[in-house]
Design a protein around this motif. Structure first.
Motif, PDB file in Angstrom:
ATOM      1  N   GLU A   1       6.832  -4.441  -2.182  1.00 25.17           N
ATOM      2  CA  GLU A   1       6.351  -2.892  -1.655  1.00 25.17           C
ATOM      3  C   GLU A   1       5.943  -2.467  -1.905  1.00 25.17           C
ATOM      4  O   GLU A   1       4.825  -1.898  -0.821  1.00 25.17           O
ATOM      5  CB  GLU A   1       7.904  -2.426  -2.372  1.00 25.17           C
ATOM      6  CG  GLU A   1       9.221  -2.057  -2.340  1.00 25.17           C
ATOM      7  CD  GLU A   1      10.219  -1.716  -3.140  1.00 25.17           C
ATOM      8  OE1 GLU A   1      10.244  -1.446  -3.733  1.00 25.17           O
ATOM      9  OE2 GLU A   1      11.391  -1.702  -2.071  1.00 25.17           O
ATOM     10  N   LEU A   2       5.130  -2.524  -2.848  1.00 23.89           N
ATOM     11  CA  LEU A   2       3.652  -2.624  -3.752  1.00 23.89           C
ATOM     12  C   LEU A   2       2.046  -3.316  -2.253  1.00 23.89           C
ATOM     13  O   LEU A   2       1.386  -2.496  -2.401  1.00 23.89           O
ATOM     14  CB  LEU A   2       3.124  -2.673  -5.158  1.00 23.89           C
ATOM     15  CG  LEU A   2       3.864  -2.084  -6.094  1.00 23.89           C
ATOM     16  CD1 LEU A   2       3.644  -3.314  -7.471  1.00 23.89           C
ATOM     17  CD2 LEU A   2       3.727  -0.760  -6.585  1.00 23.89           C
ATOM     18  N   ARG A   3       3.022  -4.211  -1.963  1.00 20.29           N
ATOM     19  CA  ARG A   3       2.172  -4.835  -0.781  1.00 20.29           C
ATOM     20  C   ARG A   3       2.342  -4.410   0.597  1.00 20.29           C
ATOM     21  O   ARG A   3       0.983  -3.791   1.342  1.00 20.29           O
ATOM     22  CB  ARG A   3       2.250  -6.225  -0.467  1.00 20.29           C
ATOM     23  CG  ARG A   3       1.249  -7.366  -0.090  1.00 20.29           C
ATOM     24  CD  ARG A   3       2.068  -8.443   0.582  1.00 20.29           C
ATOM     25  NE  ARG A   3       1.740  -9.127  -0.690  1.00 20.29           N
ATOM     26  CZ  ARG A   3       2.426 -10.272  -1.619  1.00 20.29           C
ATOM     27  NH1 ARG A   3       3.523 -10.049  -1.849  1.00 20.29           N
ATOM     28  NH2 ARG A   3       2.079 -10.994  -2.737  1.00 20.29           N
ATOM     29  N   ASN A   4       2.704  -2.888   0.405  1.00 21.75           N
ATOM     30  CA  ASN A   4       2.507  -3.141   1.708  1.00 21.75           C
ATOM     31  C   ASN A   4       2.743  -0.984   1.461  1.00 21.75           C
ATOM     32  O   ASN A   4       2.596  -0.627   3.045  1.00 21.75           O
ATOM     33  CB  ASN A   4       4.684  -2.756   2.063  1.00 21.75           C
ATOM     34  CG  ASN A   4       4.664  -4.146   2.645  1.00 21.75           C
ATOM     35  OD1 ASN A   4       3.798  -4.496   2.878  1.00 21.75           O
ATOM     36  ND2 ASN A   4       6.218  -4.061   3.202  1.00 21.75           N
ATOM     37  N   GLN A   5       1.445  -0.462   0.526  1.00 19.14           N
ATOM     38  CA  GLN A   5       1.996   0.659   1.070  1.00 19.14           C
ATOM     39  C   GLN A   5      -0.306   0.141   0.960  1.00 19.14           C
ATOM     40  O   GLN A   5      -0.955  -0.809   0.597  1.00 19.14           O
ATOM     41  CB  GLN A   5       1.504   1.153  -1.191  1.00 19.14           C
ATOM     42  CG  GLN A   5       2.921   0.397  -1.808  1.00 19.14           C
ATOM     43  CD  GLN A   5       3.972   2.044  -1.391  1.00 19.14           C
ATOM     44  OE1 GLN A   5       2.935   2.702  -1.000  1.00 19.14           O
ATOM     45  NE2 GLN A   5       5.106   1.851  -1.943  1.00 19.14           N
ATOM     46  N   ASN A   6      -0.265   1.548   1.509  1.00 25.57           N
ATOM     47  CA  ASN A   6      -1.457   1.808   1.715  1.00 25.57           C
ATOM     48  C   ASN A   6      -2.489   3.521   1.410  1.00 25.57           C
ATOM     49  O   ASN A   6      -1.047   4.480   1.511  1.00 25.57           O
ATOM     50  CB  ASN A   6      -1.322   1.635   3.416  1.00 25.57           C
ATOM     51  CG  ASN A   6      -1.393   0.420   3.865  1.00 25.57           C
ATOM     52  OD1 ASN A   6      -2.763  -0.789   3.576  1.00 25.57           O
ATOM     53  ND2 ASN A   6      -0.403   0.231   4.359  1.00 25.57           N
ATOM     54  N   LEU A   7      -2.679   3.397   0.875  1.00 19.74           N
ATOM     55  CA  LEU A   7      -3.789   5.069   0.430  1.00 19.74           C
ATOM     56  C   LEU A   7      -4.422   5.458   1.423  1.00 19.74           C
ATOM     57  O   LEU A   7      -5.477   5.181   2.014  1.00 19.74           O
ATOM     58  CB  LEU A   7      -4.366   4.360  -0.972  1.00 19.74           C
ATOM     59  CG  LEU A   7      -4.960   5.992  -1.455  1.00 19.74           C
ATOM     60  CD1 LEU A   7      -4.064   7.101  -1.991  1.00 19.74           C
ATOM     61  CD2 LEU A   7      -5.192   5.629  -2.698  1.00 19.74           C
ATOM     62  N   ASN A   8      -4.163   7.137   1.703  1.00 23.66           N
ATOM     63  CA  ASN A   8      -5.084   7.892   2.586  1.00 23.66           C
ATOM     64  C   ASN A   8      -5.401   8.518   1.979  1.00 23.66           C
ATOM     65  O   ASN A   8      -4.832   9.919   1.189  1.00 23.66           O
ATOM     66  CB  ASN A   8      -4.403   8.185   3.807  1.00 23.66           C
ATOM     67  CG  ASN A   8      -4.073   6.693   4.723  1.00 23.66           C
ATOM     68  OD1 ASN A   8      -4.244   6.669   5.823  1.00 23.66           O
ATOM     69  ND2 ASN A   8      -3.145   5.596   4.487  1.00 23.66           N
ATOM     70  N   ILE A   9      -6.845   8.348   2.177  1.00 27.65           N
ATOM     71  CA  ILE A   9      -7.775  10.255   1.831  1.00 27.65           C
ATOM     72  C   ILE A   9      -8.831  10.798   2.795  1.00 27.65           C
ATOM     73  O   ILE A   9      -9.548  10.455   3.189  1.00 27.65           O
ATOM     74  CB  ILE A   9      -8.943   9.565   0.141  1.00 27.65           C
ATOM     75  CG1 ILE A   9      -7.403   8.451  -1.051  1.00 27.65           C
ATOM     76  CG2 ILE A   9      -8.818  10.413  -0.327  1.00 27.65           C
ATOM     77  CD1 ILE A   9      -8.809   8.201  -1.804  1.00 27.65           C
ATOM     78  N   LEU A  10      -8.093  12.233   2.431  1.00 26.37           N
ATOM     79  CA  LEU A  10      -9.048  12.458   3.856  1.00 26.37           C
ATOM     80  C   LEU A  10      -9.761  13.229   2.641  1.00 26.37           C
ATOM     81  O   LEU A  10      -9.420  13.642   2.297  1.00 26.37           O
ATOM     82  CB  LEU A  10      -8.145  13.476   4.483  1.00 26.37           C
ATOM     83  CG  LEU A  10      -8.349  14.806   5.607  1.00 26.37           C
ATOM     84  CD1 LEU A  10      -9.797  14.218   5.868  1.00 26.37           C
ATOM     85  CD2 LEU A  10      -8.015  15.627   5.866  1.00 26.37           C
ATOM     86  N   ILE A  11     -11.115  13.556   2.962  1.00 24.88           N
ATOM     87  CA  ILE A  11     -12.434  13.685   2.728  1.00 24.88           C
ATOM     88  C   ILE A  11     -13.146  14.586   3.539  1.00 24.88           C
ATOM     89  O   ILE A  11     -13.482  14.114   4.356  1.00 24.88           O
ATOM     90  CB  ILE A  11     -13.087  12.398   2.021  1.00 24.88           C
ATOM     91  CG1 ILE A  11     -12.466  12.072   0.522  1.00 24.88           C
ATOM     92  CG2 ILE A  11     -14.358  13.755   1.287  1.00 24.88           C
ATOM     93  CD1 ILE A  11     -13.440  10.823   0.434  1.00 24.88           C
TER      94      ILE A  11
END
Length: 321
Positions: A32-42
């Motif tokens: 599940e952690l491997r499938n996590q992706n973080l998206n940051i809008l700046i």
């Protein structure tokens, strides 16, 4: 080649003295952690220092630069790092027609969903030019574009950049690389003014972070807040992509030990995610944190799970320190 924390822990799980059921659960947690992706809008007005901020915090040498697939979103630059995508959007202030287009693109990005139907954007960082007296454009971006269109209001962070030239360079101590008392007072008042105006207009209370991307001041505080506002299971992604240049993290307002707290927060969240749901780990609770990886972790946490946490924590420490 950089070591992969998920792969290294997964290889060790079967060696640990826990039940087959708990081993299977930990393998599932890793997946599940491997499938996590973080998206940051700046985003932020032209000249606010978005690029220098991104470069200061993250390991941009591994980033791949692309653009929105849809021609309508060509204004938003996309940087793909390791499980982290940074969306760099122009803010308002480039003229009426451009402002309308930028606002539309930002709103569409905020409403975009990931493959699981959740909001794609995990965190929005709005960068304000601390050297400018005209804050109208920034308030319009925050109050009228970002806040009304983001579902989770707790995922918004405001950074006031270029604090070193906030008073035209006066009272900035170049030798110590930090503001003197007069400038610090001015910056505190500016941050409070921004917080108050946003609260009065929207009802949302956001504590701005004052920093300088060029002078590497308070970058550790800004990064700490990014980690704090990142969803718990995705915090480890920040550690993977953090800029490794040590000089960047040294100077801050020293109100807190930001670098230490950041490491502890990420590590605690990661270890809780890895051990989530395993039967021998029901009593971990708040004991995970500074005790992880120490020789006596088993004594502090207790039982077999102490050894598991200690072993996994030792792997973490060997990679991230």
């Amino acid at each position: 080649m950089e070591r992969n924390i998920l792969e290294e822990i997964e290889k060790e799980i079967d060696k640990w003295g826990i039940s087959e059921k708990d081993k299977a659960k930990m393998h599932k947690n890793i997946m599940e952690l491997r499938n996590q992706n973080l998206n940051i809008l700046i985003t932020g007005a032209t000249g606010s220092g978005k690029s220098s901020t991104i470069n200061a915090m993250f390991n941009m040498e591994v980033a791949k630069v692309g653009y929105g697939v849809d021609p309508e979103t060509m204004d938003i630059e996309k940087y793909d790092l390791d499980k982290l995508t940074i969306w760099d959007s122009p803010g308002l202030g480039d003229g009426k027609e451009a402002d309308i287009r930028h606002a539309k693109n930002i709103v569409e990005k905020l409403y975009e969903k990931d493959k699981d139907g959740n909001a794609l954007i995990d965190l929005v960082l709005v960068i304000v030019d601390g050297s400018s007296r005209d804050m109208g454009t920034s308030f319009e971006l925050i109050n009228e574009v970002i806040i009304p269109n983001i579902e989770n209001k707790s995922r918004i962070l405001i950074g006031i950049n270029q604090c070193d030239v906030a008073m035209k360079g006066k009272y900035w101590n170049n030798e110590e690389k930090k503001p003197e008392i007069e400038l610090q007072k001015f910056l505190d008042e500016k941050a409070e003014s921004v917080r108050r105006r946003v609260k009065e207009s929207t009802g949302v209370d956001i504590e701005p972070v004052v920093y300088s991307a060029e002078k590497y001041y308070n970058i550790s505080k800004l990064f700490f807040n990014i980690v704090k506002y990142t969803p718990s299971k995705k915090r480890f992604i920040n550690a993977i992509n953090q800029n490794k240049e040590t000089e960047i993290w040294k100077k801050s307002d020293e109100l807190r030990k930001y670098e230490k707290e950041t490491k502890e927060t990420i590590k605690k969240s990661f270890m809780e995610s890895v051990t989530d749901g395993i039967e021998t780990g029901k009593d971990i609770g708040g004991n995970i944190g500074s005790t992880i990886g120490r020789r006596k972790a088993g004594e502090v946490i207790g039982g077999v799970i102490g050894g598991v946490i200690g072993a996994a924590g030792a792997i973490w420490d060997s990679i991230f320190g």
